[in-house]
Write a protein that holds these residues in place. Structure first.
Motif, PDB file in Angstrom:
ATOM      1  N   THR A  17     -10.108 -29.280 -54.362  1.00 23.50           N
ATOM      2  CA  THR A  17      -9.645 -29.593 -55.654  1.00 23.50           C
ATOM      3  C   THR A  17     -10.164 -30.933 -56.096  1.00 23.50           C
ATOM      4  O   THR A  17     -10.655 -31.484 -57.188  1.00 23.50           O
ATOM      5  CB  THR A  17      -8.013 -29.779 -55.493  1.00 23.50           C
ATOM      6  N   ARG A  18     -10.680 -31.929 -55.176  1.00 24.82           N
ATOM      7  CA  ARG A  18     -11.207 -33.023 -55.401  1.00 24.82           C
ATOM      8  C   ARG A  18     -12.641 -32.854 -55.853  1.00 24.82           C
ATOM      9  O   ARG A  18     -13.188 -33.563 -56.636  1.00 24.82           O
ATOM     10  CB  ARG A  18     -11.309 -33.976 -54.067  1.00 24.82           C
ATOM     11  N   ARG A  19     -13.383 -31.890 -55.414  1.00 27.38           N
ATOM     12  CA  ARG A  19     -14.564 -31.530 -55.639  1.00 27.38           C
ATOM     13  C   ARG A  19     -14.502 -30.978 -57.150  1.00 27.38           C
ATOM     14  O   ARG A  19     -15.213 -31.407 -57.979  1.00 27.38           O
ATOM     15  CB  ARG A  19     -15.146 -30.545 -54.608  1.00 27.38           C
ATOM     16  N   ALA A  20     -13.513 -30.375 -57.503  1.00 25.28           N
ATOM     17  CA  ALA A  20     -13.432 -29.757 -58.668  1.00 25.28           C
ATOM     18  C   ALA A  20     -13.218 -31.037 -59.714  1.00 25.28           C
ATOM     19  O   ALA A  20     -13.884 -30.802 -60.804  1.00 25.28           O
ATOM     20  CB  ALA A  20     -12.357 -28.687 -58.771  1.00 25.28           C
ATOM     21  N   LEU A  21     -12.574 -31.893 -59.405  1.00 24.23           N
ATOM     22  CA  LEU A  21     -12.170 -32.860 -60.205  1.00 24.23           C
ATOM     23  C   LEU A  21     -13.331 -34.008 -60.531  1.00 24.23           C
ATOM     24  O   LEU A  21     -13.340 -34.877 -60.991  1.00 24.23           O
ATOM     25  CB  LEU A  21     -11.064 -33.716 -59.751  1.00 24.23           C
ATOM     26  N   GLY A  22     -14.434 -33.514 -59.711  1.00 25.95           N
ATOM     27  CA  GLY A  22     -15.579 -34.492 -59.715  1.00 25.95           C
ATOM     28  C   GLY A  22     -16.152 -35.253 -58.517  1.00 25.95           C
ATOM     29  O   GLY A  22     -17.013 -36.167 -58.676  1.00 25.95           O
TER      30      GLY A  22
END
Ligand SMILES: Nc1ncnc2c1ncn2[C@@H]1O[C@H](COP(=O)(O)OP(=O)(O)OP(=O)(O)O)[C@@H](O)[C@H]1O
Ligand SMILES: [Mg+2]
Lengths: 233, 408
Positions: B319-324
């Motif tokens: 999720t953190r990766r998805a959020l940038g």
């Protein structure tokens, strides 16, 4: 805004090759609210992941805001996700150990905003989803609908041009689903482009455009009259 | 693009998931406490082991010869033995001696600078040597003169009195007469056994006593005597590389010169040192092993906890990766988390290290830790923590962002 030409996506495991997207073509314009429907396994999530730069594609061309994204580094893709795209997930994906304030803060920190700027954006976006008074609460202390609102606040805080939602109401009862849908429509009206995958035909009817995906291809493309708009206000 | 470190959120998240982190912090604190004190003890012991005895250790050995029979005349045989040994090629010099430096057994006496039993005395080891003592023991006469052959007397069994001359080590001269330069101690009279005067005729550079644990290890006195005894010890210094050959050869030579005798304990000074310092070297080995094991276990604990957390938080990482979050941001997250846990442990470790050192001082009369061991220990544990966390952190960074949409 978004343009996919002949995108193919093949998943290779040891034995099986699955073609999740096959010569997939789609253009989405600035300000659109597009719903994506289709049977399970048809490739909806795969499309969304490629659109959101979460996954790469096997062949074809994808232009995001006119830029070909195929040769970007991981860092550049991360930065694009952070700045241009907001994500909303079926199971909310809030970080359970962080309170609402810190959850909304996550993408803003990656953006490198100052503390004041982050504070302003966090409070504003939590206010927008009606949860500003619960900032210090943990996700587990909220209902599903409220959690999804926090996730929406998190997606909006960075003011993305493009919002991607994979079954945002999939884990919500119809009442909560309605309010989340109303919120998305409001956001779309203020100019944000939204792509939403859903299983719910009723919700799909409330968006401006619907694409129906089958076997990794778009089989139906229709423009709808957003009728829920009036009933919403 | 300026990046925000995530100290605040990481701390708050850790506080909600304390147990693992607290256990690791405690382990780090304990490891630091033991490692720092162990290193300090090791360095101290090594320092003790590196002290020089003053003799030519690598090229010296000694043996005990016990003569039997009616025609065994100690004085004649001893002089004859010494003559034979000294004339053997490869021998630098040889003496009869009563005790071997750093061997653990020997004689000591008390010296005073004024006669009388109420004087402050200084204890010293006593070695009986003749004029060859200087060369055999590899000493240097740094003030005054070596004994003359006329100074050497025979000490009979149970003879209580002392010759009127002696040479002493520079260290002993400074202890006896702290207020004058050591060179001026030559010619001074000291009193042995309360009131028997002895004139200091020479100062030697360095010669240790037989007892390595003794606080007056550097105090030694040479008395110009040979002993009348059936059981005599010869100390032999050889030319470099000749020692081992001569150990075997001289045993035969002596047996040939006078057959009715028993030769025992042919021992090198190297062996003697090893024997005497065995406890120290064993202690060093044990502590080193404990140290390495503890550090490894702690590193493994950190690897384990972080790996566990990475697996548990896969969706969160995606999720953190998805959020940038870039991969680097994910690595940084876990490194930073480790910084927070380690720093807590290390700070606690500083207090515990000092605490343990204070206990050791109280219980075992150890010396206080030098201050720089603390920052060195802090740095080592910090680096160990960061290295340990690196692998799992890289694994976390490899989490595909698609995990965010693909898992429920
Ligand atoms: N990581 C993967 N490895 C192998 N195959 C995959 C992987 N991800 C998806 N697939 C396959 O790709 C196809 C499309 O999957 P996708 O998740 O896009 O479908 P979907 O339309 O989102 O379905 P649903 O409505 O059930 O969410 C499926 O056949 C799926 O099994
Ligand atoms: Mg799906």
């Amino acid at each position: 805004m978004l343009s996919m030409n002949n995108i193919n996506k093949v998943f290779r495991t040891d034995l099986v090759e699955t073609t999740a997207l096959r010569d997939f073509n789609l253009t989405i314009d600035e300000g659109d609210f597009v719903s994506v429907t289709g049977p399970s396994g048809s490739g909806k999530t795969t499309f969304l992941n490629i659109a959101g730069l979460l996954e790469t594609y096997t062949s074809g061309q994808y232009l995001l805001d006119g830029t070909d994204v195929s040769n970007l580094s991981d860092r550049q893709r991360s930065q694009l996700r952070n700045e241009k795209i907001g994500f909303i997930f079926q199971s909310f994906n809030l970080i359970p150990d962080l309170n609402l304030y810190d959850n909304v803060d996550v993408p803003l920190r990656y953006r490198g905003f100052s503390k004041q700027e982050r504070h302003k954006r966090i409070t504003q976006s939590l206010e927008r989803v009606g949860l500003a008074n619960r900032m210090k609460h943990l996700p587990a202390q909220l209902s599903g609908g409220q959690q999804q609102r926090v996730a929406i606040a998190r997606a909006l805080a960075g003011e993305p041009r493009f919002l991607l939602a994979d079954e945002p109401t999939g884990n919500l009862d119809s009442q909560m689903a309605k309010s989340v849908m109303a919120l998305l429509q409001e956001i779309n009206q203020q100019g944000t482009t939204i792509v939403m995958v859903t299983h719910d035909p009723e919700l799909a009817m409330q968006t401006g455009k619907n694409v129906f995906v089958r076997d990794g291809q778009i089989s139906k493309h229709e423009t709808l009259v957003p009728m829920a708009l009036a009933s919403n206000q | 693009m300026k990046t925000n470190l995530e100290f605040g959120p990481i701390c708050r998240a850790l506080l909600r998931n304390k147990v693992g982190a607290v256990l690791i912090a405690l382990q780090i604190a304990l490891t630091m406490t033991i490692v720092v004190n162990a290193i300090f003890i090791i360095v101290e012991r090594q320092g003790l082991m590196q002290r020089e005895s003053g003799i030519d250790e690598a090229n010296s050995f000694y043996l005990t010869s016990t003569g039997f029979g009616k025609d065994f005349e100690p004085k004649r045989i001893i002089d004859q033995d010494l003559d034979v040994i000294r004339n053997t090629p490869g021998v630098v010099d040889a003496i009869q001696i009563n005790a071997i430096p750093i061997s653990g057994g020997g004689w000591s006496m008390s010296l005073t600078t004024e006669p009388g039993d109420d004087q402050d005395d200084v204890s010293t080891a006593v070695y009986f040597v003749d004029t060859h003592g200087i060369d055999a023991l590899d000493l240097e006469v740094v003030a005054g003169d070596n004994f003359a052959s006329t100074d050497i007397r025979w000490r009979e069994r149970n003879q209580p009195d002392w010759p009127d001359k002696a040479m002493i080590t520079k260290a002993l001269a400074e202890k006896l007469f702290p207020d004058i330069p050591w060179q001026s101690v030559v010619g001074k009279t000291v009193y042995i056994g309360e009131d028997e005067p002895v004139i200091v005729t020479g100062i030697v550079d360095k010669l240790q006593a037989p007892w390595i644990g003794w606080s007056e290890l550097e105090n030694a006195m040479l008395s110009p005597e040979k002993m009348v005894t059936e059981s005599t010890r010869y100390f032999i210094r050889t030319e470099p590389g000749q020692r081992d050959r001569l150990m075997a050869e001289l045993e035969n030579t002596l047996a040939n010169a006078y057959g009715n005798r028993l030769i025992r304990n042919v021992t090198t000074v190297t062996q003697t040192r090893e024997q005497s310092y065995r406890q120290h070297s064993a202690m060093i080995k044990i502590l080193s092993t404990v140290m390495v094991l503890l550090t490894l276990i702690t590193a493994m604990g950190i690897v384990g906890l972080t790996s566990f957390n990475v697996n548990r938080r896969r969706k969160q990482i995606g999720t953190r990766r998805a959020l940038g979050a870039s991969k680097q941001a994910i690595v940084r997250y876990f490194m930073l988390e480790n910084v927070i846990i380690s720093t807590t442990g290390i700070l606690l470790g500083v207090a515990m290290t000092i605490g343990l050192n204070m206990l050791l001082i109280e219980w075992f009369a150890m010396t206080a830790l030098d201050w720089y061991y603390i920052p060195a220990g802090m740095a080592v544990l910090f680096v160990v923590g960061q290295l340990a966390v690196l692998g799992p952190a890289l694994k976390a960074a490899a989490t595909p962002p698609a995990i965010a949409t693909r898992t429920v």
